[in-house]
Write a protein that holds these residues in place. Sequence first.
Motif, PDB file in Angstrom:
ATOM      1  N   TYR A 169      34.255  47.717  48.274  1.00 44.90           N
ATOM      2  CA  TYR A 169      35.187  46.644  47.910  1.00 44.90           C
ATOM      3  C   TYR A 169      35.952  46.161  49.139  1.00 44.90           C
ATOM      4  O   TYR A 169      36.041  44.962  49.405  1.00 44.90           O
ATOM      5  N   TYR A 170      36.500  47.095  49.920  1.00 46.70           N
ATOM      6  CA  TYR A 170      37.239  46.726  51.128  1.00 46.70           C
ATOM      7  C   TYR A 170      36.352  45.938  52.090  1.00 46.70           C
ATOM      8  O   TYR A 170      36.801  44.992  52.746  1.00 46.70           O
ATOM      9  N   SER A 171      35.088  46.328  52.175  1.00 49.66           N
ATOM     10  CA  SER A 171      34.156  45.645  53.068  1.00 49.66           C
ATOM     11  C   SER A 171      33.939  44.193  52.631  1.00 49.66           C
ATOM     12  O   SER A 171      33.921  43.279  53.463  1.00 49.66           O
TER      13      SER A 171
ATOM     14  N   TYR B  16      34.510  37.016  47.607  1.00 49.63           N
ATOM     15  CA  TYR B  16      35.571  37.416  46.674  1.00 49.63           C
ATOM     16  C   TYR B  16      34.988  37.700  45.291  1.00 49.63           C
ATOM     17  O   TYR B  16      35.370  38.680  44.635  1.00 49.63           O
ATOM     18  N   ARG B  17      34.082  36.869  44.854  1.00 52.59           N
ATOM     19  CA  ARG B  17      33.459  37.100  43.548  1.00 52.59           C
ATOM     20  C   ARG B  17      32.725  38.442  43.525  1.00 52.59           C
ATOM     21  O   ARG B  17      32.807  39.191  42.547  1.00 52.59           O
TER      22      ARG B  17
ATOM     23  N   ASN C 122      35.403  45.778  41.571  1.00 55.52           N
ATOM     24  CA  ASN C 122      36.685  46.313  41.111  1.00 55.52           C
ATOM     25  C   ASN C 122      37.336  45.313  40.168  1.00 55.52           C
ATOM     26  O   ASN C 122      37.769  44.243  40.587  1.00 55.52           O
ATOM     27  N   ASN C 123      37.418  45.664  38.901  1.00 56.69           N
ATOM     28  CA  ASN C 123      37.961  44.748  37.894  1.00 56.69           C
ATOM     29  C   ASN C 123      39.464  44.538  38.009  1.00 56.69           C
ATOM     30  O   ASN C 123      40.003  43.588  37.459  1.00 56.69           O
ATOM     31  N   SER C 124      40.146  45.451  38.690  1.00 56.23           N
ATOM     32  CA  SER C 124      41.589  45.307  38.886  1.00 56.23           C
ATOM     33  C   SER C 124      41.880  45.360  40.378  1.00 56.23           C
ATOM     34  O   SER C 124      42.303  46.380  40.909  1.00 56.23           O
TER      35      SER C 124
ATOM     36  N   ILE D  68      42.052  29.991  37.901  1.00 59.86           N
ATOM     37  CA  ILE D  68      42.717  30.462  36.689  1.00 59.86           C
ATOM     38  C   ILE D  68      42.556  31.972  36.535  1.00 59.86           C
ATOM     39  O   ILE D  68      43.489  32.678  36.144  1.00 59.86           O
ATOM     40  N   HIS D  69      41.369  32.473  36.872  1.00 63.01           N
ATOM     41  CA  HIS D  69      41.139  33.919  36.794  1.00 63.01           C
ATOM     42  C   HIS D  69      42.101  34.665  37.723  1.00 63.01           C
ATOM     43  O   HIS D  69      42.721  35.663  37.319  1.00 63.01           O
TER      44      HIS D  69
END
Length: 346
Positions: free
Chosen positions: A27-29, A50-51, A57-59, A82-83
């Motif tokens: 995720y960080y990568s 970003y997507r 990671n959902n949060s 909006i998301h």
Amino acid sequence: MKKQFWTQILFVCIRVYSCFGQNSLEYYSKINEAELAILDSNYSKSCSYYRDAFKINNSSFAKDYYNAAIVAAYVKDTNLIIHCFSQLARKGVCLSYLKKQHSWSLFKENYDLSYFEKIQFQKFREDYLKSTNFYLKRKLDNIYETNQDILLKNYPDSHQRHINNINELDSLIRVFGFPSEELIGVGDSLEVSPMYLYSIYNLDTQGYKNNIFFDLLKKATIHGKIHPGVSSFYLSLLNPLFELEKTAVYKIVTSDTLIMSQDDYKSKINKWVYPIYPENYLQKINKNRQEIGWEDFLTYQRKVIYNLKNNNFIFSLNGGLSTYQCDTEYVAQKYLNNVQIIENTK
């Protein structure tokens, strides 16, 4: 009793460690790639990264949702905007805070957000009020307030009061797990470091439970409970051998009466500068940074410099950009040795 205590600590470590499985470093990568694409003004590519990160990671972290929303505005991706805004609301970020940011005008230029402001944001805000552990949040606030009270009033038993305060934080973490954004939100804004962390380390209790909190904080960072840009300051305090080099850009401010004898140093006073470190030092800190999922120092420095000139995005957290007051020539020269002036900045 000791066996029970260490069993509880191990239980906390397992809870922290297993939160995001093995995906947080990935995720960080992805976030790093998304931010580098922003620096290159490749917003479409950034949006894609970003997507991908949000799928892992959902949060995600609030600052990442915020930056992604700006990128989405550039590429006119309403759904992603909006998301991201909805996730910010679910973490407790106030609409009034968002409206004060430079980026809000960008959103207003491209979209009619009136329905979102009046209806949707409030709904997502209600999700925050329902899901946040406000009991824990209040307890953590009390720990910070107690810490500040002890520091200000200097009680005869200050040392013991600090220890009691740290023990309470230790107990809360053992019961609830590490206080992540998902658990307690981020408050009204995005830049403020979690206040309870200040009580972990202070001059009166140096060394007390440092190893325990260092291990917990490090694991929490690796597994996505707290952002590396926030935890790095405390990790280096708790274990000075674990160097990460937090400050990437700084400004030296001196009193009007201080006269610098050398023109080279004089030209750098009251200017934003960035330090130039030797290769062996960079290798050392980058090894530690990689361990917690943080980008290498020069990449981080590049982002902070970009942030200095374009503050629409949030790259620098908790000290990446600093101002130091120096009242002696010796100290000023020490800070201004081996630095480069950043042009076109105030």
